[in-house]
Scaffold this active site. Structure first.
Site, PDB file in Angstrom:
ATOM      1  N   CYS A   1    -111.507 -31.021  37.713  1.00 14.89           N
ATOM      2  CA  CYS A   1    -113.001 -31.630  37.543  1.00 14.89           C
ATOM      3  C   CYS A   1    -114.254 -30.648  39.177  1.00 14.89           C
ATOM      4  O   CYS A   1    -113.560 -30.877  39.930  1.00 14.89           O
ATOM      5  CB  CYS A   1    -112.716 -32.710  38.400  1.00 14.89           C
ATOM      6  SG  CYS A   1    -114.990 -33.336  38.306  1.00 14.89           S
TER       7      CYS A   1
ATOM      8  N   CYS B   1    -121.115 -31.252  33.676  1.00 15.79           N
ATOM      9  CA  CYS B   1    -120.069 -31.463  34.242  1.00 15.79           C
ATOM     10  C   CYS B   1    -119.449 -29.984  34.012  1.00 15.79           C
ATOM     11  O   CYS B   1    -119.990 -28.975  33.724  1.00 15.79           O
ATOM     12  CB  CYS B   1    -119.056 -31.620  32.028  1.00 15.79           C
ATOM     13  SG  CYS B   1    -117.236 -31.473  32.267  1.00 15.79           S
TER      14      CYS B   1
HETATM   15  N1  LIG Z   1    -113.834 -36.236  32.561  1.00 24.64           N
HETATM   16  C1  LIG Z   1    -113.084 -34.530  32.708  1.00 24.64           C
HETATM   17  C2  LIG Z   1    -112.967 -34.452  34.032  1.00 24.64           C
HETATM   18  C3  LIG Z   1    -114.116 -34.442  34.548  1.00 24.64           C
HETATM   19  C4  LIG Z   1    -114.977 -32.940  34.734  1.00 24.64           C
HETATM   20  C5  LIG Z   1    -115.919 -33.066  35.569  1.00 24.64           C
HETATM   21  N2  LIG Z   1    -117.018 -33.838  35.618  1.00 24.64           N
HETATM   22  C6  LIG Z   1    -116.502 -31.589  35.695  1.00 24.64           C
HETATM   23  O1  LIG Z   1    -117.267 -31.750  36.369  1.00 24.64           O
HETATM   24  O2  LIG Z   1    -115.636 -30.378  35.380  1.00 24.64           O
HETATM   25  C7  LIG Z   1    -111.621 -34.211  32.232  1.00 24.64           C
HETATM   26  O3  LIG Z   1    -110.934 -35.767  31.494  1.00 24.64           O
HETATM   27  O4  LIG Z   1    -110.876 -33.722  31.724  1.00 24.64           O
END
Ligand SMILES: N[C@@H](CCC[C@H](N)C(=O)O)C(=O)O
Length: 265
Positions: free
Chosen positions: A76, A209
């Site tokens: 993340c 993200c």
């Molecule tokens: N939901 C993602 C993991 C989290 C990613 C994140 N919010 C970021 O900032 O990279 C997954 O399941 O891959």
């Protein structure tokens, strides 16, 4: 028996997390904890995921990422900035190497007031362009899968009015072509400006993200539609990605501590 767990509520560009330091308070059932604490109704604090900070044999610390639905992610990007701030404030480590399921990740504090942090991300692996069906019978024809340690698809559209984020995002997240599920990013190019909205695996619509930002920047740079460094406008603010193919990209953004408290589980 009720256990008291100290937590830090934090966010990176609005992508929000609950940090638990397992070196201080190990959790018996992190999946159940994440589902409960991340709920935005029903008595939870509300968050996109839980970041578990632990010890590492070879590096400064380890970060595990548990999505709001209890699934575990490899990495993340925004969460890593929040953990970097936590390690700076609690352990006095300003430049950390953190073990993740996507390999060791380097962090560096650029500024502290307010916090601005650089993360050395995993090198993106860009797949072949594909076409995906839309709910309305049409097709998304500019779709590129990208692996940044975790899975993403980058979909360039003419206009966000052409998509229904919750419907299209949820369907593509579970498309059988992505056996481990995928994070989904819709991109609209408006001259020099790049706007992105996100649908995250295991969390739904998020304000930002970080791994997704790297995926988007990599696709746009590799196809000649943007040049490094790229500034991405996401719902929670701005993310910057610098990348030269063949090297690891750098993600830069904020890290906000919202509050600290002790919760009973
Ligand atoms: N939901 C993602 C993991 C989290 C990613 C994140 N919010 C970021 O900032 O990279 C997954 O399941 O891959």
């Amino acid at each position: 028996m009720t256990i008291a767990v100290p937590i830090v509520k934090t966010n990176g560009t609005g992508n929000d997390f609950v940090i638990v330091d397992e070196r201080v308070a190990p959790l018996d059932d992190p999946v159940a904890f994440a589902r409960r604490i991340c709920a935005r109704d029903d008595g939870g604090l509300g968050a996109d995921g839980v970041l578990l900070v632990g010890s590492s044999q070879h590096f400064d610390a380890r970060m595990r990422v548990i999505n709001a639905d209890g699934s575990e992610a490899e990495m993340c990007g925004n969460g890593m900035r929040c953990v970097a701030r936590y390690l700076d404030e609690h352990d006095g480590i300003g430049a950390a190497t953190v073990e993740t399921l996507a390999g060791p990740i380097g962090t560096r504090i650029i500024e502290r007031a307010p916090y601005r942090i650089a993360v050395e991300m995993a090198e993106p692996r860009i797949g072949d362009r594909i076409v995906l069906a839309r709910g309305d019978g049409g097709a998304f024809d500019d779709v590129t899968p990208v692996d940044v340690g975790n899975p993403h698809v980058v979909i360039v559209v003419d206009d966000f009015r052409d998509i229904d984020l919750a419907v299209d995002g949820a369907r593509i997240e579970r498309d059988p072509r992505f056996p481990h599920g995928t994070n989904v990013h819709f991109v609209a190019l408006r001259g020099e400006r790049i706007d992105v909205v996100h649908w995250e695996r295991g969390a739904g619509a998020t304000q930002a993200c970080g791994t997704g930002a790297v995926a988007v920047a990599a696709v746009l740079m590799a196809s000649g539609r943007a040049a490094s460094p790229v500034m991405l406008h996401v719902p929670g603010g701005l993310l910057e990605v610098a990348w030269t193919p063949g090297t690891r990209p750098t993600l830069v953004g904020d890290a906000v501590r919202e509050f600290e408290r002790t919760v009973s589980i």
